[in-house]
Scaffold this motif. Sequence first.
Motif, PDB file in Angstrom:
ATOM      1  N   GLU A   4      -2.799   5.322  -4.152  1.00 42.80           N
ATOM      2  CA  GLU A   4      -2.437   4.697  -5.419  1.00 42.80           C
ATOM      3  C   GLU A   4      -2.854   3.231  -5.541  1.00 42.80           C
ATOM      4  N   PRO A   5      -2.726   2.383  -4.493  1.00 44.26           N
ATOM      5  CA  PRO A   5      -3.174   0.996  -4.662  1.00 44.26           C
ATOM      6  C   PRO A   5      -4.633   0.897  -5.079  1.00 44.26           C
ATOM      7  N   THR A   6      -5.497   1.714  -4.478  1.00 47.14           N
ATOM      8  CA  THR A   6      -6.907   1.691  -4.860  1.00 47.14           C
ATOM      9  C   THR A   6      -7.100   2.268  -6.250  1.00 47.14           C
ATOM     10  N   ALA A   7      -6.323   3.283  -6.603  1.00 49.47           N
ATOM     11  CA  ALA A   7      -6.405   3.860  -7.935  1.00 49.47           C
ATOM     12  C   ALA A   7      -6.015   2.832  -8.993  1.00 49.47           C
ATOM     13  N   GLU A   8      -4.985   2.044  -8.716  1.00 51.08           N
ATOM     14  CA  GLU A   8      -4.586   0.980  -9.642  1.00 51.08           C
ATOM     15  C   GLU A   8      -5.709  -0.048  -9.786  1.00 51.08           C
ATOM     16  N   LEU A   9      -6.371  -0.361  -8.689  1.00 51.11           N
ATOM     17  CA  LEU A   9      -7.493  -1.302  -8.736  1.00 51.11           C
ATOM     18  C   LEU A   9      -8.610  -0.761  -9.620  1.00 51.11           C
ATOM     19  N   ILE A  10      -8.892   0.534  -9.515  1.00 51.23           N
ATOM     20  CA  ILE A  10      -9.938   1.142 -10.345  1.00 51.23           C
ATOM     21  C   ILE A  10      -9.598   1.002 -11.819  1.00 51.23           C
ATOM     22  N   ARG A  11      -8.340   1.305 -12.163  1.00 56.71           N
ATOM     23  CA  ARG A  11      -7.941   1.231 -13.571  1.00 56.71           C
ATOM     24  C   ARG A  11      -8.018  -0.211 -14.082  1.00 56.71           C
ATOM     25  N   SER A  69     -17.631   4.136  -6.310  1.00 56.66           N
ATOM     26  CA  SER A  69     -17.436   3.730  -4.911  1.00 56.66           C
ATOM     27  C   SER A  69     -15.958   3.504  -4.616  1.00 56.66           C
ATOM     28  N   LEU A  70     -15.263   2.880  -5.564  1.00 57.39           N
ATOM     29  CA  LEU A  70     -13.828   2.668  -5.393  1.00 57.39           C
ATOM     30  C   LEU A  70     -13.075   3.995  -5.389  1.00 57.39           C
ATOM     31  N   LEU A  71     -13.559   4.959  -6.174  1.00 58.03           N
ATOM     32  CA  LEU A  71     -12.906   6.273  -6.184  1.00 58.03           C
ATOM     33  C   LEU A  71     -13.025   6.933  -4.812  1.00 58.03           C
ATOM     34  N   LYS A  72     -14.172   6.776  -4.165  1.00 57.50           N
ATOM     35  CA  LYS A  72     -14.326   7.328  -2.817  1.00 57.50           C
ATOM     36  C   LYS A  72     -13.319   6.707  -1.865  1.00 57.50           C
ATOM     37  N   LEU A  73     -13.094   5.399  -2.007  1.00 58.01           N
ATOM     38  CA  LEU A  73     -12.095   4.731  -1.167  1.00 58.01           C
ATOM     39  C   LEU A  73     -10.697   5.264  -1.456  1.00 58.01           C
ATOM     40  N   ALA A  74     -10.404   5.497  -2.743  1.00 55.53           N
ATOM     41  CA  ALA A  74      -9.084   6.027  -3.117  1.00 55.53           C
ATOM     42  C   ALA A  74      -8.876   7.405  -2.522  1.00 55.53           C
ATOM     43  N   GLU A  75      -9.921   8.217  -2.562  1.00 52.85           N
ATOM     44  CA  GLU A  75      -9.816   9.563  -1.990  1.00 52.85           C
ATOM     45  C   GLU A  75      -9.639   9.493  -0.475  1.00 52.85           C
ATOM     46  N   ARG A  76     -10.318   8.561   0.156  1.00 49.52           N
ATOM     47  CA  ARG A  76     -10.165   8.380   1.600  1.00 49.52           C
ATOM     48  C   ARG A  76      -8.761   7.896   1.935  1.00 49.52           C
TER      49      ARG A  76
END
Length: 267
Positions: A4-11, A69-76
């Motif tokens: 979720e932290p990375t997902a928030e960053l993406i948004r 690229s950020l989505l890949k990090l979120a998935e990881r």
Amino acid sequence: MEGEPTAELIRAQLRRLRLNANLSQEEFGKLVHFSGSQVSAVELGQRPLDRFFLKRADEVLGTGGLLTSLLKLAERDGQPSWLRPWLEAERNAQQLWCYHPTLVPGLLQTENYARAVIRADDMLSDDEVEKRVAVRLERQAVLGRPQPPKLVAVIEEAVLRRADESFRGIMTQQVAHLVQCVERPHVSVHVIPAEVSTHVGLAGPFTLARGDDGGWVGYLENQLGGTPIDKDEDMAILIARWESVRSEALPRRQSAELVKEVITSWT
């Protein structure tokens, strides 16, 4: 979503980039083939992050692939904590040895084969299936590095021939992909012929990764996920079992010929 932290960053980055481009949600939606309300739902976290949407957003906003690229990090980041040590070992491996008694190993799967295998779990939603497919394909990037690991895979002949009429197209594509894979100097696929009735590997799939320091890490797959292995005594057992399994398989050239023969038998 998990991670979720990375997902928030993406948004947050999506909204910032859209505003910097002086685009309303409606204007931006038309450019990425989504409605303004759908764009709003993504930015507010009311709609799951979508790989196609973010790819189009990267193209429209000229980000150089930042959002995907950020989505890949979120998935990881969203992977279970018990799996992360193995993913790290896999990414940094100098050698990878894998055996699977019933499937083509994940690092060698085509997108359609991976999707069919993952979708067999009817407890997964379509979104979860696609997320897992994306993660599996992203993990295969390790084989495309400038200095990729040496991958040795052992599979059963029965895996290649499991193709009823509904699965024949997917399997034809998958076997053709294996033929392409073994043409790479750092990939070897060895087939255990059908006449080998029993051997120690049939107890279950496993993968071994050797790092820069020469140390080995193992991974055992099971119905609930998997178990990373790093104890010396356990690794000694797995390496011995790998040697036993590998000894049952055909040499590289004969295995490649058998793989090609499977395709010929279908066409």
